[in-house]
Design an enzyme around this catalytic site. Structure first.
Site, PDB file in Angstrom:
ATOM      1  N   SER A  91      17.310 -62.759  -9.018  1.00  0.00           N
ATOM      2  CA  SER A  91      18.417 -62.973  -9.121  1.00  0.00           C
ATOM      3  C   SER A  91      19.227 -61.733  -9.094  1.00  0.00           C
ATOM      4  CB  SER A  91      18.658 -63.696 -10.719  1.00  0.00           C
ATOM      5  OG  SER A  91      19.774 -63.818 -10.746  1.00  0.00           O
ATOM      6  N   TYR A 124      17.564 -63.801 -20.026  1.00  0.00           N
ATOM      7  CA  TYR A 124      17.035 -64.036 -18.633  1.00  0.00           C
ATOM      8  C   TYR A 124      17.147 -62.736 -17.572  1.00  0.00           C
ATOM      9  CZ  TYR A 124      18.082 -66.241 -14.115  1.00  0.00           C
ATOM     10  OH  TYR A 124      18.215 -66.866 -12.791  1.00  0.00           O
TER      11      TYR A 124
HETATM   12  N1  LIG Z   1      21.569 -71.549  -9.278  1.00  0.00           N
HETATM   13  C1  LIG Z   1      21.899 -70.092  -9.617  1.00  0.00           C
HETATM   14  O1  LIG Z   1      22.887 -69.788  -9.618  1.00  0.00           O
HETATM   15  C2  LIG Z   1      20.455 -69.240  -9.263  1.00  0.00           C
HETATM   16  C3  LIG Z   1      20.872 -67.755  -9.178  1.00  0.00           C
HETATM   17  C4  LIG Z   1      19.810 -66.623  -9.082  1.00  0.00           C
HETATM   18  C5  LIG Z   1      18.551 -67.109  -9.310  1.00  0.00           C
HETATM   19  N2  LIG Z   1      18.337 -68.654  -9.329  1.00  0.00           N
HETATM   20  C6  LIG Z   1      16.812 -68.713  -9.599  1.00  0.00           C
HETATM   21  O2  LIG Z   1      16.436 -69.738  -8.505  1.00  0.00           O
HETATM   22  C7  LIG Z   1      15.408 -70.809  -8.975  1.00  0.00           C
HETATM   23  C8  LIG Z   1      15.683 -72.252  -8.601  1.00  0.00           C
HETATM   24  O3  LIG Z   1      16.679 -72.389  -9.543  1.00  0.00           O
HETATM   25  P1  LIG Z   1      17.874 -73.579  -9.086  1.00  0.00           P
HETATM   26  O4  LIG Z   1      19.191 -72.896  -9.190  1.00  0.00           O
HETATM   27  O5  LIG Z   1      17.438 -74.126  -7.983  1.00  0.00           O
HETATM   28  O6  LIG Z   1      17.701 -74.496 -10.507  1.00  0.00           O
HETATM   29  P2  LIG Z   1      17.067 -76.083 -10.535  1.00  0.00           P
HETATM   30  O7  LIG Z   1      17.882 -76.834  -9.544  1.00  0.00           O
HETATM   31  O8  LIG Z   1      17.375 -76.350 -11.736  1.00  0.00           O
HETATM   32  O9  LIG Z   1      15.760 -75.946  -9.876  1.00  0.00           O
HETATM   33  C9  LIG Z   1      14.444 -75.521 -10.883  1.00  0.00           C
HETATM   34  C10 LIG Z   1      13.388 -75.949 -10.477  1.00  0.00           C
HETATM   35  O10 LIG Z   1      12.280 -75.451 -11.294  1.00  0.00           O
HETATM   36  C11 LIG Z   1      11.516 -76.680 -11.527  1.00  0.00           C
HETATM   37  N3  LIG Z   1      10.800 -76.554 -13.078  1.00  0.00           N
HETATM   38  C12 LIG Z   1      11.846 -76.093 -14.376  1.00  0.00           C
HETATM   39  N4  LIG Z   1      10.830 -75.969 -15.216  1.00  0.00           N
HETATM   40  C13 LIG Z   1       9.645 -76.242 -14.592  1.00  0.00           C
HETATM   41  C14 LIG Z   1       8.611 -76.167 -15.293  1.00  0.00           C
HETATM   42  N5  LIG Z   1       7.907 -75.833 -16.515  1.00  0.00           N
HETATM   43  N6  LIG Z   1       7.057 -76.167 -14.413  1.00  0.00           N
HETATM   44  C15 LIG Z   1       7.452 -76.556 -13.164  1.00  0.00           C
HETATM   45  N7  LIG Z   1       8.651 -76.661 -12.428  1.00  0.00           N
HETATM   46  C16 LIG Z   1       9.736 -76.434 -13.433  1.00  0.00           C
HETATM   47  C17 LIG Z   1      12.503 -77.928 -11.535  1.00  0.00           C
HETATM   48  O11 LIG Z   1      11.932 -78.890 -11.598  1.00  0.00           O
HETATM   49  P3  LIG Z   1      11.461 -80.181 -12.908  1.00  0.00           P
HETATM   50  O12 LIG Z   1      12.463 -80.141 -13.561  1.00  0.00           O
HETATM   51  O13 LIG Z   1      11.247 -81.228 -12.022  1.00  0.00           O
HETATM   52  O14 LIG Z   1      10.031 -79.574 -13.317  1.00  0.00           O
HETATM   53  C18 LIG Z   1      13.286 -77.506 -10.637  1.00  0.00           C
HETATM   54  O15 LIG Z   1      12.528 -78.031  -9.313  1.00  0.00           O
HETATM   55  C19 LIG Z   1      15.010 -70.206 -10.478  1.00  0.00           C
HETATM   56  O16 LIG Z   1      14.154 -69.224 -10.549  1.00  0.00           O
HETATM   57  C20 LIG Z   1      16.497 -69.575 -10.620  1.00  0.00           C
HETATM   58  O17 LIG Z   1      16.233 -68.374 -11.841  1.00  0.00           O
HETATM   59  C21 LIG Z   1      19.269 -69.426  -9.514  1.00  0.00           C
END
Ligand SMILES: NC(=O)c1ccc[n+]([C@@H]2O[C@H](COP(=O)([O-])OP(=O)(O)OC[C@H]3O[C@@H](n4cnc5c(N)ncnc54)[C@H](OP(=O)(O)O)[C@@H]3O)[C@@H](O)[C@H]2O)c1
Length: 238
Positions: free
Chosen positions: A137, A150
């Site tokens: 991130s 975080y």
């Molecule tokens: N969105 C942003 O602005 C942003 C920015 C920078 C970095 N990121 C990073 O991008 C990555 C993906 O996030 P996203 O933005 O796509 O958010 P998201 O839509 O909330 O996706 C998170 C994913 O992680 C899974 N997950 C959560 N807890 C889990 C667990 N205990 N075991 C297995 N799977 C789990 C969730 O699925 P289930 O709930 O079905 O388990 C979901 O598929 C993360 O590492 C986040 O830190 C996001």
């Protein structure tokens, strides 16, 4: 790396960035192992793809990373790419932050990333090739008040990725970090409206934008490695 016919594991594949990466890599002809906790969402996604299998599990379970690697090899005969993407984001003031949620976030964003990375890279070393991408991130490169826990998890991912990259130099194995700014996903679902407004103040990328970055990093020729790709909304003032 030529991607058609290769096999990838994608964690956090049930929504957001992981789902978009799955759709993109499927379109390129890859075999996919999709994992997250939400079986129904994964099944629905897999049904829309050409060659995807589902493992519904909590990646924080210490046994799961090794099972994912074994499952991919047993199912598709090879494992070429691991997208270590599942993550959560808990922020808050010193007085109000949910400490238990912070510790769960550390287990997901750091411990499970380390476990799957080591399992994957041990396999890659046996076969002499492979590509590990960790979702970091912009928060892994900078810090902000109330975001410290975080920030710490994503700084850990950045440091780990860079050290692995150096350790693996000359082995044929590549390691990269993808560092998004704000992306419109479910990551902020549990946040207050004020916090959501702050994080979206410069607009938001779409998950497909990050999937395109991942594809670009993966598709570089063998002699080119992009160790980190940072992608932010054009108007993000961070
Ligand atoms: N969105 C942003 O602005 C942003 C920015 C920078 C970095 N990121 C990073 O991008 C990555 C993906 O996030 P996203 O933005 O796509 O958010 P998201 O839509 O909330 O996706 C998170 C994913 O992680 C899974 N997950 C959560 N807890 C889990 C667990 N205990 N075991 C297995 N799977 C789990 C969730 O699925 P289930 O709930 O079905 O388990 C979901 O598929 C993360 O590492 C986040 O830190 C996001």
């Amino acid at each position: 790396m030529k991607l058609a016919g290769k096999t990838a594991i994608i964690t956090g594949a049930s929504s957001g960035i992981g789902k978009a990466i799955a759709q993109d890599l499927d379109a390129l002809g890859m075999n996919l192992v999709l994992t997250a906790r939400s079986q129904d969402k994964l099944d629905q996604l897999a049904a829309s793809l050409k060659n995807a299998k589902v493992v519904a599990a909590a990646v924080t379970d210490p046994d799961v990373p090794e099972k994912l690697v074994d499952f991919a090899i047993a199912t598709f005969g090879q494992l070429d790419v691991v997208i270590n993407n599942a993550g959560a984001m808990t922020v808050g003031s010193i007085e109000e932050v949910d400490i238990e949620a912070v510790c769960q976030m550390v287990r997901l964003n750091v411990e499970s990333v380390y476990r799957l990375a080591y399992m994957a890279v041990r396999h890659f070393k046996q076969v002499g090739s492979g590509f590990l991408i960790n979702t970091s991130s912009i928060a892994g490169l900078k810090t902000a008040p109330q975001y410290g826990a975080y920030n710490g998890t994503k700084h850990a991912v950045e440091a780990f990725t860079d050290a692995l990259r150096m350790e693996l130099a000359g082995t044929g194995i590549k390691v990269s970090a993808i560092a998004p700014g704000t992306v419109a996903t479910n990551l902020y679902d549990h946040w207050s409206e004020d916090d959501k407004n702050y994080i979206n103040s410069g607009g938001a990328l779409q998950p497909e934008d990050i999937a395109r970055c991942v594809r670009f990093v993966l598709e570089q020729p063998d002699h080119v490695l992009i160790p980190r790709m940072l992608a932010v909304p054009t108007n993000q003032p961070v």
